[in-house]
Design an enzyme around this catalytic site. Structure first.
Site, PDB file in Angstrom:
ATOM      1  N   LYS A  71     -10.378   3.444   3.757  1.00 28.19           N
ATOM      2  CA  LYS A  71     -11.278   2.708   2.857  1.00 28.19           C
ATOM      3  C   LYS A  71     -11.866   3.637   1.793  1.00 28.19           C
ATOM      4  O   LYS A  71     -11.939   3.284   0.617  1.00 28.19           O
ATOM      5  CB  LYS A  71     -12.381   2.026   3.673  1.00 28.19           C
ATOM      6  CG  LYS A  71     -11.870   0.932   4.612  1.00 28.19           C
ATOM      7  CD  LYS A  71     -12.986   0.232   5.329  1.00 28.19           C
ATOM      8  CE  LYS A  71     -13.643   1.082   6.397  1.00 28.19           C
ATOM      9  NZ  LYS A  71     -12.729   1.436   7.512  1.00 28.19           N
ATOM     10  N   ASP A 116     -20.473   3.730   1.528  1.00 28.94           N
ATOM     11  CA  ASP A 116     -19.837   3.711   2.846  1.00 28.94           C
ATOM     12  C   ASP A 116     -20.834   3.179   3.874  1.00 28.94           C
ATOM     13  O   ASP A 116     -22.046   3.359   3.729  1.00 28.94           O
ATOM     14  CB  ASP A 116     -19.399   5.124   3.219  1.00 28.94           C
ATOM     15  CG  ASP A 116     -18.389   5.138   4.347  1.00 28.94           C
ATOM     16  OD1 ASP A 116     -17.870   4.056   4.700  1.00 28.94           O
ATOM     17  OD2 ASP A 116     -18.103   6.228   4.881  1.00 28.94           O
ATOM     18  N   THR A 165     -17.173  -1.017   8.779  1.00 28.00           N
ATOM     19  CA  THR A 165     -16.388  -1.254   9.997  1.00 28.00           C
ATOM     20  C   THR A 165     -16.903  -2.479  10.740  1.00 28.00           C
ATOM     21  O   THR A 165     -16.314  -2.894  11.732  1.00 28.00           O
ATOM     22  CB  THR A 165     -16.477  -0.025  10.935  1.00 28.00           C
ATOM     23  OG1 THR A 165     -17.852   0.237  11.220  1.00 28.00           O
ATOM     24  CG2 THR A 165     -15.864   1.204  10.274  1.00 28.00           C
ATOM     25  N   ARG A 224      -6.061   8.672   9.541  1.00 26.85           N
ATOM     26  CA  ARG A 224      -6.911   9.841   9.795  1.00 26.85           C
ATOM     27  C   ARG A 224      -6.471  10.568  11.058  1.00 26.85           C
ATOM     28  O   ARG A 224      -6.414  11.797  11.101  1.00 26.85           O
ATOM     29  CB  ARG A 224      -8.369   9.405   9.914  1.00 26.85           C
ATOM     30  CG  ARG A 224      -9.334  10.565  10.144  1.00 26.85           C
ATOM     31  CD  ARG A 224     -10.777  10.083  10.206  1.00 26.85           C
ATOM     32  NE  ARG A 224     -11.199   9.568   8.906  1.00 26.85           N
ATOM     33  CZ  ARG A 224     -12.131   8.648   8.745  1.00 26.85           C
ATOM     34  NH1 ARG A 224     -12.719   8.115   9.803  1.00 26.85           N
ATOM     35  NH2 ARG A 224     -12.470   8.254   7.539  1.00 26.85           N
TER      36      ARG A 224
END
Length: 340
Positions: A71, A116, A165, A224
Site C-alpha cells: 500500500k 498510513d 489494514t 514484504r
C-alpha cells in the site's frame, strides 16, 4: 521452542514493517514496474491519465488490505505517475487536530498526502479532514480574548491516499470522501517470484527461477515477507561464498529458518496443533486459542489468521475457529470431520 527462535520466526514472517523492509531502491516507481494487482493497476491507469488530461489532482484514494502488500509503495507510485511530491504521515502520530492542520497548510498544489493506518486517526482529527478533502478548505477554531472563532483557510488542490489494514474501523463520513477505494489482495506465487527476481537484481545476488518460486511459495502471499526471506537466503549464500542462489541453497536456508512448504512458521504450527489437539478441531474462540499457545489475541488476529484463512487451513465461523481438512493433512492428523 526457545524464546530466541520464536522471536526470530515472528520477525521473519511478520508482515509488519521492520528496519530495512522499505528500502527505496526496492520500490517500483511507476505502475509498469509494479508487479501484481493487475485489475487495480488498470483502473488506476485510467484514473490517473484522466486526471492529468484535465489538469486536476487525482481523486482521493483509499487502499485497504493486510499489512505488507504494497500500500505504501503504491502511494509512492501514484505520486510519481502524477508528477507530484509525496508527503507521508502515520495516523497514530497525529494526536491533535493542530498537528494535521500544520501538515495540510504546508501542501503545494497537486501534492499527494499519504496517511498510513488512517483508521487510527482520532475522531477530532478526522473531522478536520472532511472540509480539506471535500472543499480544499482547512477549518480551525481559534481562541482569542476568551472567545472561539472558526477560521477557514483555503488549501491547494491535493490528493489524499489513505492506507488501512482495518477498513471496517474507518468511519462512514471519512470513507464516503474517498472517490477511489481499492482492496489489495494477497499475491500468487508467480507474482512474488517476479518481485524476488527483481530484488535479486537490485541487491546484485542472482537467483535461479526455481529458487525464486520456492521462496515465493513460502512467503505467505506477501511481498514484504518475500523480500525479507530473500535477504536471509542471501545471507546463507554469502556465508557459503556462493555467487548465485540455486534451489538447493534456498531449500537448506528455509529449512534452517523453520519455514515449511506452506510458509508456516512455528507460531502457525502451534496455533493449528492446539486447535486440533486441545479443541478437537474447533470451533474454538480466538481468546482460548491465544491463551493455549501464549500469544496475544491481536497478534493472532492481525498477523497470523489472515494467511491461515486465505490458505484454507482455518475457517472463521460464528461459533469460532475451525481447522479444515487441509490443516489435518498438512500436520498429518487423521481427519474425522467436525461436529458443526
Amino acid at each position: 521452542m526457545s524464546e530466541k527462535r520464536k522471536k526470530e520466526s515472528e520477525r521473519l514472517l511478520s508482515s509488519e514493517k521492520e528496519p530495512g523492509d522499505e528500502e527505496i531502491s526496492l520500490r517500483p516507481r511507476f505502475l509498469k514496474e509494479y508487479v501484481g494487482q493487475d485489475e487495480l493497476k488498470k483502473n488506476l491507469t485510467v484514473f490517473i491519465k484522466a486526471a492529468l488530461k484535465r489538469r486536476e489532482p487525482l481523486d482521493h484514494v483509499l487502499l485497504y488490505g493486510p499489512p505488507g502488500l504494497g500500500k505504501t509503495t503504491l502511494a509512492y507510485v501514484i505520486a510519481n505517475e502524477m508528477g507530484a511530491n509525496l508527503k507521508s504521515i502515520s495516523g497514530p502520530a497525529v494526536e491533535k487536530s493542530g498537528d494535521l492542520a500544520v501538515v495540510l497548510s504546508e501542501l503545494e498544489p497537486g501534492d499527494v498526502l499519504f496517511i498510513d493506518e488512517i483508521h487510527r486517526l482520532p475522531r477530532t482529527v478526522e473531522e478536520v479532514l472532511y472540509g480539506a478533502m471535500e472543499d480544499f478548505v482547512l477549518q480551525i477554531i481559534v481562541n482569542r480574548d476568551g472567545a472561539s472563532k472558526a477560521v477557514k483557510i483555503p488549501l491547494p488542490p491535493f490528493t489524499l491516499v489513505g492506507a488501512t489494514t482495518r477498513s471496517g474501523d474507518i468511519s462512514s463520513p471519512l470513507r464516503a470522501r474517498f472517490g477511489i477505494q481499492s482492496k489489495i489482495d494477497f499475491y500468487p506465487p508467480k507474482d512474488l517470484a517476479k518481485i524476488i527476481t527483481r530484488t535479486s537484481r537490485v541487491l546484485e545476488m542472482p537467483i535461479d527461477e526455481r529458487a525464486a518460486m520456492t521462496i515465493a511459495e513460502r512467503s505467505r502471499g506477501t511481498p514484504r515477507i518475500a523480500n525479507r526471506l530473500f535477504r536471509r537466503v542471501r545471507d546463507f549464500a554469502s556465508y557459503e561464498e556462493k555467487e548465485r542462489i540455486d534451489l538447493s541453497l534456498a531449500l537448506r536456508s528455509l529449512d534452517a529458518l523453520h519455514i515449511d512448504e506452506l510458509g508456516l512458521d512455528e507460531v502457525d504450527i502451534h496455533y493449528l496443533t492446539a486447535l486440533i489437539e486441545r479443541f478437537h478441531g474447533g470451533p474454538a474462540g480466538l481468546e482460548s486459542i491465544a491463551s493455549a499457545i501464549g500469544e496475544e489475541i491481536s497478534n493472532l488476529e492481525d498477523v497470523y489468521e489472515p494467511y491461515l484463512v486465505m490458505s484454507g487451513l482455518v475457517n472463521r465461523t460464528p461459533r469460532g475457529r475451525v481447522a479444515t481438512e487441509k490443516a489435518y493433512k498438512h500436520l498429518r492428523y487423521t481427519y474425522q470431520g467436525t461436529l458443526f
